[in-house]
Design an enzyme around this catalytic site. Structure first.
Site, PDB file in Angstrom:
ATOM      1  N   HIS A  77       7.702   6.599  10.467  1.00 35.16           N
ATOM      2  CA  HIS A  77       7.234   6.935   8.917  1.00 35.16           C
ATOM      3  C   HIS A  77       6.624   7.263   8.997  1.00 35.16           C
ATOM      4  CE1 HIS A  77       5.226   4.627   5.600  1.00 35.16           C
ATOM      5  NE2 HIS A  77       4.587   3.886   6.267  1.00 35.16           N
ATOM      6  N   ARG A 105      11.879   2.205   1.724  1.00 35.53           N
ATOM      7  CA  ARG A 105      10.815   1.607   2.501  1.00 35.53           C
ATOM      8  C   ARG A 105      12.078   0.169   2.686  1.00 35.53           C
ATOM      9  NH1 ARG A 105       6.320  -0.932   4.880  1.00 35.53           N
ATOM     10  NH2 ARG A 105       5.945   1.423   5.077  1.00 35.53           N
ATOM     11  N   ARG A 155       0.933  -1.007   0.420  1.00 41.46           N
ATOM     12  CA  ARG A 155      -0.011   0.271   0.026  1.00 41.46           C
ATOM     13  C   ARG A 155       0.457   1.006  -0.457  1.00 41.46           C
ATOM     14  NH1 ARG A 155      -4.112   0.018   3.771  1.00 41.46           N
ATOM     15  NH2 ARG A 155      -4.423  -1.919   3.406  1.00 41.46           N
ATOM     16  N   THR A 156       1.412   1.554   0.765  1.00 42.70           N
ATOM     17  CA  THR A 156       2.467   2.672   0.453  1.00 42.70           C
ATOM     18  C   THR A 156       2.972   2.792  -0.661  1.00 42.70           C
ATOM     19  OG1 THR A 156       2.736   2.249   3.102  1.00 42.70           O
ATOM     20  CG2 THR A 156       4.330   3.875   2.003  1.00 42.70           C
ATOM     21  N   LYS A 178      18.947 -10.192  -3.525  1.00 45.92           N
ATOM     22  CA  LYS A 178      20.086 -11.197  -3.896  1.00 45.92           C
ATOM     23  C   LYS A 178      21.798 -10.416  -2.750  1.00 45.92           C
ATOM     24  CE  LYS A 178      18.896 -11.604  -8.115  1.00 45.92           C
ATOM     25  NZ  LYS A 178      18.535 -11.301  -9.499  1.00 45.92           N
TER      26      LYS A 178
END
Lengths: 443, 177, 318
Positions: free
Chosen positions: C134, C104, C54-55, C82
């Site tokens: 946030h 994020r 959603r963000t 990776k």
């Protein structure tokens, strides 16, 4: 063979008296004011500097074998000489772990061939540092390295029964267990001191009690089995109180504090720069003050660097991904000068005790920690307390650059180190007793 | 600094513009006035109330912020957005009159046309300005002009309005042409 | 302002200007033409090293409505998964000419590391870093509260907001405590003591362990997501007991003041911290929070990227 006769002039001794010192064939031959240079002596003018008995570090990570990209016995020895040390104690958490006579003899031999300081290996308490089965402690003690200090540093000997057995076992040869006091359950995933700062910046907290609970337990165990316990890198005010209590009861416990825990606090973490990430973590100002007080009054016996080199990539990342640890050897004495001497908390005689006499005594390094007198081994550290310098991580002798003091102005610079009469560090140059010179000195 | 337009001239110019708008559009019934903030919005209010006095009926009036459509955003510090207020009848099918204080390069009006396009499709778009100082960089002209002020490119034209600045006046700053 | 890393980066005036800008931009989102040319030619990278649909979508929608070019760089299938270091990723983004990176990351402080490093030169926007902050979520929450409850005031003075649940692990809670208190609201955290951090007493808010004591006199209640793993970590005995003491259900909804609103940053664990009727009831503004999120993120992108930051020493010009 280069000149091994030196006349050091203009010095102040730890007791405050002014004196010159003459060195010949690895020994101190004269200590008196206004000595004149006999023929064949190199005169070194050290006016304004203080002469200390050569420094001894009881807690050094030299990374060899296994992590030679971070440090080698040679590069770590050079960093030590530059910081005024004549003996260091190589921690056991190498790869392979120093849990056998073979590994400790190898490290010991590497130290000898480097020729900057005595490198005394510390043996692991348990096999592979995994806290379960005792390592070959007796074989390490009997080896050419003559190990007397055992530690699982990096990990705590958490199982109380294993700890008890280790404490008992080393009594056979007057050894000591150096405990890394950290309850692993209370510090799972912990990143920094647990408190106001950790709550705000969202890094997992490392409570003081995780350290103090182990210290308290092990003090009681040491008392019970009448053995010697040494507490590595004490960081909390509560820990100082517990040690003070134990000493008042006559329990055989000694403790160390690192220079960085005497200077830095958990507020450093506000930058999220993992250069400040260290195990045990930086604590609060209140703890710093208690540690300084404890070191000054002798509750804390010694300063130990916990010199922990890491390659660049171990710190150029997110805080929680980064490795724990910071460089310490080259800046240690400056920081002690700044935090303890310049502040009036300690005199140079106490510095000599906390950084030379006491660590040598705890580790039974009989050739070290001698008072500067005629006939003693010429292990001498010279510091100019008035000299201020800016730390530059690009100029360190260590193979790694992870100093938290980069860019800081430190007060008091080591200007010379004599190791058994040989100037391992003089005029900005590092020189091995085997005469190999290095260009990496700097600063 | 020279006084180019004193308060009484400003008042007369606005009354005249009000009359011209009404005349051109045969009354105010299909007109929507949109002032461009900041000073254009205040001028729009004055023109609206003048028109209401003349006609005796209320006039659709609002504001249109053009900041998001400017082509010079990156040349200055971030700008705060000004309110866009569209009156109840909207802009769809209306004769929209944009109102601003100074017409210069034409870039503001270009941005205003884009901003208006976001909102709807007017029947026509007209432009009223208090001062036209020349130096157009785009093919744009005003339908209603308070005063044509010949200026050099080095000069700047400053409009003060009572609502914001305590007095009505138009000043020319900088070297003479 | 070049970066948005923490609510601490914002003054009260800055915060209000973001809310005001969002309010203007919300109009665009409501209008027939949803695209503005404002950020044409700017490249924005969504660097999502942790799953968050959603963000990411919200920032992507915001960037696209302002005509920016958006590159999505998510953990799955990218080099982050990776084991590529943050440094290498940042240098890659720099080479691609990113004007801004929306990050994020599961590590607290990752956004700040990116901003403070010399690895890249663009703006950094924190879209959630570990258990730290946030900020865009807090701004959209403040926007939502202001819209419903401020009665025209530009700040939140006099309002009382409860934040309920796993405060310890919540970046939403940290940012909201800072922002709502900055805007004049009184914040009370409600949680079992195990889910409040040591040191929380230094935060600008009140603490309660009793939801029923608090619920009748708050204007807004914000429920935090509770992760089921917390149970195995012994933060509380089991889900039933957690819901009984800290869940929002219809009885507690009835105990709330007239006009009080129910919020949740999502994704919800229906039946755990909030019941379905509480989540979908008349007081709930949870769906609206999502819409407001796009406006707030447009405002952040506009204020950080539209102007020239070299002139931005003194904040927003008019």
């Amino acid at each position: 063979m280069k000149n091994s006769n030196y006349l050091l002039t203009g010095l102040t001794l730890p007791n405050g008296s002014k004196s010159d010192i003459a060195i010949s064939d690895g020994k101190i031959t004269q200590i008196a004011p206004n000595l004149s240079a006999a023929e064949g002596f190199t005169k070194v003018d050290l006016s304004g500097s203080v002469a200390l008995p050569g420094l001894v570090d009881l807690h050094t990570h030299l990374r060899e074998p296994g992590k030679e990209d971070a440090e080698t016995v040679l590069s770590g020895s050079m960093a030590a000489a530059k910081g005024g040390f004549v003996a260091v104690s190589a921690m056991a958490n190498t790869s392979p772990v120093a849990d056998t006579a073979g590994v400790v003899e190898q490290v010991f031999a590497l130290g000898q061939s480097a020729g900057f300081v005595d490198v005394f290996p510390i043996g692991a308490v348990t096999q592979g540092l995994n806290g379960e089965k005792l390592a070959e402690i007796g074989a390490m003690a009997d080896s050419r390295a003559k190990v007397r200090v055992f530690s699982d540093d990096g990990s705590c000997v958490f199982d109380p029964l294993v700890m008890r057995r280790a404490l008992e076992y080393v009594k056979k040869f007057d050894g000591v267990i150096a405990q890394h006091a950290q309850d692993p359950r209370l510090t799972q995933g912990a990143q920094m001191n647990e408190g106001e700062i950790s709550s705000r910046i969202g890094l997992k907290g490392w409570p003081a009690v995780a350290e103090e609970a182990i210290i308290a337990r092990d003090i009681l165990l040491a008392d019970h089995v009448q053995s010697r316990l040494h507490i590595c890198h004490l960081t909390t005010a509560g820990g100082v109180d517990i040690i003070r209590w134990a000493k008042a009861r006559g329990i055989s416990v000694t403790a160390e504090v690192t220079p960085h825990h005497l200077l830095l606090t958990d507020e450093s973490a506000l930058s999220y720069d993992p250069i400040f990430k260290v195990n045990p973590p930086l604590r609060t100002q209140k703890d710093v003050e208690a540690l300084r007080e404890g070191l000054a009054d002798g509750t804390i016996d010694i300063v130990a660097t916990d010199h922990a080199p890491h390659p660049a990539e171990a710190k150029e990342c997110e805080w929680q991904e980064a490795a724990f640890g910071m460089l310490g050897l080259e800046s240690a004495l400056s920081i002690i000068n700044q935090t303890m001497v310049a502040t009036g908390l300690m005199n140079w005689e106490s510095v000599a005790d906390r950084m030379s006499y006491a660590p040598a005594k705890i580790a039974r390094y009989v050739q070290h920690g001698q008072v500067l007198t005629v006939g003693a081994a010429a292990n001498i550290t010279i510091i100019n307390p008035a000299l201020t310098y800016r730390v530059d991580r690009d100029l360190v002798a260590s193979r790694s650059r992870n100093t938290p003091f980069h860019g800081m102005d430190l007060q008091g610079a080591v200007t010379a180190t004599f190791f058994r009469g040989h100037p391992t560090f003089l005029n900005g140059k590092l020189t091995s007793v085997h005469q190999g010179t290095s260009e990496r000195a700097g600063n | 600094m020279g006084l180019a337009l004193p308060a009484p001239d400003i008042a007369r110019a606005l009354i005249r513009i009000s009359h011209e708008i009404l005349e051109r559009n045969s009354g105010s019934a299909n007109i929507t006035l949109l002032g461009i903030p900041t000073r254009g919005a205040h001028l729009a209010k004055r023109i609206a109330s003048a028109m209401e006095k003349i006609e005796g009926t209320s006039v659709q009036m609002g504001t249109l912020d053009i900041t998001l459509h400017r082509d010079d955003l990156r040349m200055r510090a971030p700008r705060a957005l000004m309110p866009t207020v569209i009156p109840p009848l909207g802009v769809e099918g209306r004769d929209v009159v944009l109102i601003d204080d100074v017409l210069f390069s034409g870039r503001t009006i270009r941005a205003a046309l884009d901003a208006l396009g976001e909102i709807g499709r007017p029947k026509s778009v007209q432009l009223a300005v208090l001062v036209d100082r020349g130096h157009r960089q785009l093919p744009i002209r005003a339908d209603f002009v308070g005063k044509n002020l010949p200026t050099s490119i080095e000069q700047s034209v400053v409009v003060h309005l009572t609502e914001l600045d305590g007095a009505d006046e138009v000043l020319i700053e900088g070297p003479l042409p | 302002m070049k970066h948005l890393l923490s609510i601490n980066d914002l003054s009260k005036v800055d915060a209000i200007s973001i809310l005001d800008t969002a309010q203007e931009l919300a109009r665009v989102s409501d209008g027939p033409m949803k695209k503005l040319p404002t950020l044409r030619g700017r490249t924005i990278v969504n660097l999502f090293a942790e799953d968050s649909t959603r963000t990411r979508i919200s920032f992507e929608a915001a960037a696209k409505r302002l005509s920016a070019d958006v590159i999505n760089f998510s953990s799955k299938g990218s080099s982050i998964s990776k084991g590529e270091s943050l440094k290498d990723t940042a240098q890659t983004l720099q080479a691609m000419g990113a004007d801004a990176v929306i990050i994020r990351h599961s590590a607290s402080g990752a956004a700040q590391r990116l901003a403070d490093s010399k690895w890249m030169s663009g703006s950094v926007i924190n879209a959630g870093d570990g258990t730290h902050e946030h900020p865009s979520q807090a701004l959209l929450d403040a926007f939502t509260i202001r819209k419903h409850l401020s009665k025209g005031a530009d700040d939140l003075t006099g309002l009382r907001v409860a934040i309920v649940g796993d405060v310890l692990h919540s970046r939403v809670a940290r940012s909201n405590v800072l922002l709502l208190s900055k805007l004049g609201a009184q914040v009370v955290l409600v949680a079992p003591p195990t889910l409040l951090p040591v040191g929380v007493e230094s935060w600008p808010c009140q603490i309660s362990y009793d939801l029923d004591e608090v619920i009748a006199n708050v204007d807004a209640i914000m429920m935090l997501r509770i992760q089921l793993e917390r149970m195995s970590e012994m933060y509380f005995p089991n889900a039933r007991e957690y819901s009984r003491y800290f869940g929002l259900n219809s009885d507690r909804i009835r105990a709330m003041k007239a006009g009080a609103i129910v919020m949740h940053p999502g994704p919800m664990n229906r039946g755990l911290e909030i019941t379905a009727d509480a989540a979908d009831g008349a007081r709930s503004v949870i769906v609206e929070q999502v819409a407001n999120g796009v406006s707030i993120r447009m405002a952040i992108l506009y204020l950080l990227l539209a102007g020239n930051q070299e002139f931005a020493e003194t904040g927003v010009s008019s």
